[in-house]
Design an enzyme around this catalytic site. Structure first.
Site, PDB file in Angstrom:
ATOM      1  N   ASP A   8      -3.470  -3.027  -2.145  1.00  0.00           N
ATOM      2  CA  ASP A   8      -4.552  -2.043  -2.100  1.00  0.00           C
ATOM      3  C   ASP A   8      -4.488  -1.131  -3.320  1.00  0.00           C
ATOM      4  OD1 ASP A   8      -6.777  -0.685  -1.094  1.00  0.00           O
ATOM      5  OD2 ASP A   8      -5.565   0.709   0.085  1.00  0.00           O
ATOM      6  N   ASN A   9      -5.599  -0.499  -3.610  1.00  0.00           N
ATOM      7  CA  ASN A   9      -5.672   0.554  -4.642  1.00  0.00           C
ATOM      8  C   ASN A   9      -5.282   0.062  -6.020  1.00  0.00           C
ATOM      9  OD1 ASN A   9      -4.237   2.150  -1.983  1.00  0.00           O
ATOM     10  ND2 ASN A   9      -6.208   2.913  -2.724  1.00  0.00           N
ATOM     11  N   GLU A  40     -11.161   4.433  -0.454  1.00  0.00           N
ATOM     12  CA  GLU A  40     -11.453   4.828   0.925  1.00  0.00           C
ATOM     13  C   GLU A  40     -12.286   6.106   1.008  1.00  0.00           C
ATOM     14  OE1 GLU A  40      -8.392   3.890  -0.218  1.00  0.00           O
ATOM     15  OE2 GLU A  40      -6.844   5.361   0.251  1.00  0.00           O
ATOM     16  N   ASP A  65       0.837  -1.213   0.000  1.00  0.00           N
ATOM     17  CA  ASP A  65       0.000   0.000   0.000  1.00  0.00           C
ATOM     18  C   ASP A  65       0.865   1.254   0.000  1.00  0.00           C
ATOM     19  OD1 ASP A  65      -2.325   1.502   0.026  1.00  0.00           O
ATOM     20  OD2 ASP A  65      -2.589   1.362   2.195  1.00  0.00           O
ATOM     21  N   LYS A  91       2.258   3.524  -5.914  1.00  0.00           N
ATOM     22  CA  LYS A  91       1.717   2.466  -6.772  1.00  0.00           C
ATOM     23  C   LYS A  91       2.704   1.940  -7.814  1.00  0.00           C
ATOM     24  CE  LYS A  91      -1.362   3.338  -3.937  1.00  0.00           C
ATOM     25  NZ  LYS A  91      -1.230   2.582  -2.659  1.00  0.00           N
TER      26      LYS A  91
HETATM   27  N1  SAM Z   1      -1.252   1.556   4.611  1.00  0.00           N
HETATM   28  C1  SAM Z   1      -1.692   2.846   5.113  1.00  0.00           C
HETATM   29  C2  SAM Z   1      -3.100   2.701   5.647  1.00  0.00           C
HETATM   30  O1  SAM Z   1      -3.942   2.083   4.964  1.00  0.00           O
HETATM   31  O2  SAM Z   1      -3.371   3.209   6.743  1.00  0.00           O
HETATM   32  C3  SAM Z   1      -1.664   3.909   4.050  1.00  0.00           C
HETATM   33  C4  SAM Z   1      -0.340   4.041   3.346  1.00  0.00           C
HETATM   34  S1  SAM Z   1      -0.262   5.416   2.228  1.00  0.00           S
HETATM   35  C5  SAM Z   1      -1.414   4.991   0.984  1.00  0.00           C
HETATM   36  C6  SAM Z   1       1.290   5.160   1.412  1.00  0.00           C
HETATM   37  C7  SAM Z   1       2.512   5.471   2.277  1.00  0.00           C
HETATM   38  O3  SAM Z   1       3.645   4.845   1.704  1.00  0.00           O
HETATM   39  C8  SAM Z   1       2.863   6.948   2.385  1.00  0.00           C
HETATM   40  O4  SAM Z   1       2.901   7.318   3.739  1.00  0.00           O
HETATM   41  C9  SAM Z   1       4.243   7.070   1.738  1.00  0.00           C
HETATM   42  O5  SAM Z   1       5.074   8.016   2.376  1.00  0.00           O
HETATM   43  C10 SAM Z   1       4.773   5.661   1.890  1.00  0.00           C
HETATM   44  N2  SAM Z   1       5.713   5.224   0.856  1.00  0.00           N
HETATM   45  C11 SAM Z   1       5.571   5.381  -0.480  1.00  0.00           C
HETATM   46  N3  SAM Z   1       6.539   4.775  -1.149  1.00  0.00           N
HETATM   47  C12 SAM Z   1       7.346   4.195  -0.202  1.00  0.00           C
HETATM   48  C13 SAM Z   1       8.528   3.399  -0.271  1.00  0.00           C
HETATM   49  N4  SAM Z   1       9.058   3.067  -1.451  1.00  0.00           N
HETATM   50  N5  SAM Z   1       9.075   2.983   0.877  1.00  0.00           N
HETATM   51  C14 SAM Z   1       8.522   3.310   2.072  1.00  0.00           C
HETATM   52  N6  SAM Z   1       7.400   4.050   2.196  1.00  0.00           N
HETATM   53  C15 SAM Z   1       6.823   4.477   1.072  1.00  0.00           C
HETATM   54 MG    MG Z   2      -4.280   2.321   0.069  1.00  0.00          MG
END
Ligand code: SAM
Ligand code: MG
Length: 214
Positions: free
Chosen positions: A169-170, A199, A141, A144
Site C-alpha cells: 500500500d501507499n 485513503e 502497510d 514506508k
Molecule cells: N494496515 C492498516 C490498515 O490499512 O488498516 C494500517 C497500518 S498503518 C498505515 C501502519 C502501522 O504500522 C502503524 O500502526 C505503525 O505503528 C505500524 N508499524 C510501522 N512500522 C512497523 C514495524 N516495523 N513493525 C511493526 N509495526 C510497524
Molecule cells: Mg496504507
C-alpha cells in the site's frame, strides 16, 4: 479531549457496527474517517482492490505488516478460506490494544493472530512461532522505509515461494521509491501497479502487486 484518534475510532465502531458483522465494522470506520477524522486505514477506495487480490490468491498463509486499528486485518480476514489465519504485526502497544477490540467486535478473533513487535524482529521468528514455511500472501502497510528491508528479510528467511503474492500500500503517497524500483526491476518479481487515491482523499496513491517468481 484527552482521548486518542484510535480510541475515538473504536468508539465509533462500538456505537455503529453490529457485533460479529465485519462489513458493518468496515463501514463504521470508513464513515468515521470520511466524516470525523482522517486515519491511515487502507480505506474504502483501495480496500476493494485489496479484497480482489485476497480473493484471487485465496491464501492458506497470510501476513500483514502494520495493523494500526485493525481495519485492513478485518478486511482481509473476512475473505480468507476456512482454516486460514492472518498473522498481523504491530509494534505500537496502544494501537495493538485498539485493534484487538476492533477485531473482536467484527467476530474475527479466531482468524487473526495479532503479534506485538517490530517486523524486523518478528519475521525471522515466523517459522518457529507459527510453523509457517512460506506465505502465500503478504500485505505491506507499515512504515514506508521498511518495505524493502522487510521484503529482503522475507526472501532471506525463505518465507516466499514461487507464486507468493505481495501487495504494498501507499507506494505513491507517502511513497516507497526504493521498494518500487526493486520489485519493478528484479527478474524475481512480476509487478503491477493499481492506481487509486490515498485513503479518504483525492490525492494519487496506489497498490503494487508483485508476484515472487522464485
Ligand atoms: N494496515 C492498516 C490498515 O490499512 O488498516 C494500517 C497500518 S498503518 C498505515 C501502519 C502501522 O504500522 C502503524 O500502526 C505503525 O505503528 C505500524 N508499524 C510501522 N512500522 C512497523 C514495524 N516495523 N513493525 C511493526 N509495526 C510497524
Ligand atoms: Mg496504507
Amino acid at each position: 479531549t484527552s482521548s486518542t484518534r484510535p480510541q475515538r475510532l473504536l468508539r465509533a465502531v462500538q456505537r455503529k457496527a453490529t457485533k460479529g458483522d465485519p462489513q458493518s465494522v468496515i463501514s463504521a470506520i470508513d464513515y468515521f474517517c470520511r466524516n470525523s477524522e482522517w486515519a491511515m486505514n487502507v480505506g474504502d477506495e483501495k480496500g476493494p482492490i485489496l479484497d480482489s487480490v485476497v480473493c484471487e490468491v485465496s491464501p492458506a498463509t497470510a501476513l500483514e505488516l502494520g495493523t494500526y486499528c485493525g481495519y485492513s486485518s478485518v478486511r482481509i480476514a473476512r475473505l480468507l478460506p476456512v482454516g486460514t489465519k492472518l498473522i498481523t504485526l504491530e509494534f505500537h502497544p496502544d494501537y495493538a490494544c485498539i485493534a484487538r477490540q476492533v477485531i473482536q467486535h467484527a467476530g474475527l478473533e479466531d482468524k487473526i493472530f495479532l503479534v506485538e513487535g517490530a517486523s524486523g524482529d518478528l519475521i525471522p521468528k515466523m517459522a518457529d512461532m507459527f510453523g509457517i514455511s512460506t506465505f502465500d500472501f503478504v500485505f505491506l502497510d507499515h512504515w514506508k522505509d521498511r518495505y524493502l528491508p522487510d521484503l529482503k528479510l522475507l526472501e532471506e528467511c525463505q518465507l516466499l515461494r514461487k507464486g507468493s503474492v505481495l501487495l504494498a500500500d501507499n507506494v505513491i503517497c507517502p511513497g516507497t521509491p526504493d521498494y518500487l524500483e526493486y520489485v519493478r526491476n528484479s527478474p524475481r518479481y512480476e509487478s503491477r501497479y493499481f492506481q487509486s487515491h490515498l485513503e479518504y482523499t483525492k490525492v494519487e496513491d496506489g497498490l503494487e502487486k508483485s508476484v515472487f517468481l522464485g
